[in-house]
Design a protein around this motif. Structure first.
Motif, PDB file in Angstrom:
ATOM      1  N   PRO A 146       0.826  -1.212   0.000  1.00 31.60           N
ATOM      2  CA  PRO A 146       0.000   0.000   0.000  1.00 31.60           C
ATOM      3  C   PRO A 146       0.859   1.261   0.000  1.00 31.60           C
ATOM      4  CG  PRO A 146      -0.662  -1.536   1.749  1.00 31.60           C
ATOM      5  CD  PRO A 146       0.673  -1.989   1.244  1.00 31.60           C
ATOM      6  N   ASP A 226      -7.698   0.524  -5.795  1.00 30.45           N
ATOM      7  CA  ASP A 226      -8.437   0.955  -4.606  1.00 30.45           C
ATOM      8  C   ASP A 226      -9.523   1.921  -5.064  1.00 30.45           C
ATOM      9  OD1 ASP A 226      -9.231   1.781  -2.060  1.00 30.45           O
ATOM     10  OD2 ASP A 226      -7.168   1.902  -1.305  1.00 30.45           O
ATOM     11  N   GLN A 298      -3.261   0.731  -3.991  1.00 33.68           N
ATOM     12  CA  GLN A 298      -3.855   0.471  -2.682  1.00 33.68           C
ATOM     13  C   GLN A 298      -3.345   1.532  -1.718  1.00 33.68           C
ATOM     14  OE1 GLN A 298      -2.849  -3.338  -1.015  1.00 33.68           O
ATOM     15  NE2 GLN A 298      -4.253  -3.146   0.713  1.00 33.68           N
TER      16      GLN A 298
END
Length: 331
Positions: A146, A226, A298
């Motif tokens: 992420p 995302d 992400q």
């Protein structure tokens, strides 16, 4: 923060308030008790209940914006930069690296940021500036990793480079004490009334046509992204306006990397269509749906959770169902 306007309520001035994100930002601030002033070139029916001030933000001067923010009928407490200056040029051409397009994007995005800083730094009420940026400012992601706010941004295209320049202009000014400001880096957005430039917005009319017996064929790349509902984005703007967090940047997303095929399946389900027409592109970038240089996006949203109290309320399936329902009722 600026004293309340004559109505007794604080005022949120939303730049680009007629846009696909801005309209939801207006709704969120109004729901939290703010007077809302929409600033855009032209008024729009979906924000007609709010005060409107016409202004071309591409050419507006610092003096014009300063006068607006200090106006006795406005007295801005919060200024939200919800503009997306990709509309000033062609996004695809800019992403491909054309020097002229890149210069236009940079001038539009960073130029407005500099103008906002100049307009706000002398305001005695020190309105909070909430700038909306993009997760693409970080550059391409690594599978399974992420993005967090301490990553050194390495934008991969002209659009992301221009957005990063705007964010840095505002954050540098805030950290120097010139303005009171924060930046939000958004992942891909979905939900009611999506931007026609994004994947859900492009898919929506095709779903409508398929409901009328048109053939539907959708190819998607083998990528994970995302997604965040625009109403959650709007709530994040309110939180960022009210917390003592000047000079900070926050990732705003769901924190989940979703396969593109899953996103399409939810869209088809919302429209009541089978997913038999969906195929996966096995060579990313060769005709499938593609983002601005990333196969894995992400966001790490822990900082927004800890300092802003942010938590997404709308799951992806609900967001896409609401997108379909809103589109069906607005036609």
């Amino acid at each position: 923060m600026q004293d309340p306007a004559p109505s007794g309520h604080p005022t949120a001035v939303v730049l680009g308030g007629t846009g696909c994100v801005g309209r939801h930002v207006c709704t969120a601030f109004a729901r939290h008790g703010y007077r809302v002033v929409v600033v855009a070139r032209r008024p729009a029916p979906h924000v007609a209940e709010h005060m409107f001030r016409p202004l071309n933000l591409l050419t507006a001067s610092a003096a014009e914006l300063d006068a607006l923010f200090r106006d006795a009928d406005v007295r801005a407490s919060v200024v939200v930069n919800a503009t997306d200056m990709a509309g000033a040029t062609d996004l695809t051409s800019a992403a491909d690296g054309g020097a002229g397009r890149a210069a236009e994007l940079l001038a539009a995005n960073e130029g407005l940021a500099r103008t906002l800083v100049a307009a706000l730094e002398g305001n005695p009420g020190r309105p909070r500036l909430v700038h909306i940026g993009t997760i693409h400012e970080y550059g391409p992601g690594q599978a399974g990793v992420p993005f967090h706010e301490e990553i050194e941004p390495r934008p991969a295209n002209a659009y992301a480079d221009a957005k990063l320049a705007a964010s840095r202009t505002i954050l540098d000014a805030a950290r120097a004490g010139r303005v009171d400001g924060v930046a939000l880096r958004l992942v891909n957005t979905c939900g009611p009334y999506p931007t026609p430039a994004g994947f859900p917005g492009k898919l929506l009319p095709r779903l409508r046509a398929a409901r009328q017996d048109a053939e539907l064929s959708v190819r998607v790349v083998d990528a994970r992204r995302d997604w965040i509902d625009v109403r959650d984005v709007a709530e994040a703007c309110v939180l960022a306006a009210e917390r003592p967090v000047s000079g900070r940047v926050f990732n705003i997303g769901s924190g989940i990397a979703v396969p593109m095929r899953e996103l399409v399946a939810h869209c088809l389900s919302a429209a009541g269509l089978p997913d038999s027409g969906v195929t996966e592109e096995d060579r990313p970038g060769r005709g499938g749906v593609r983002g601005l240089g990333a196969d894995w996006i992400q966001a790490d949203i822990r900082l927004a959770r800890d300092l802003l109290g942010f938590a997404p309320r709308f799951g992806l399936r609900q967001s896409l169902q609401d997108m379909w329902d809103a589109g069906a009722t607005s036609r």
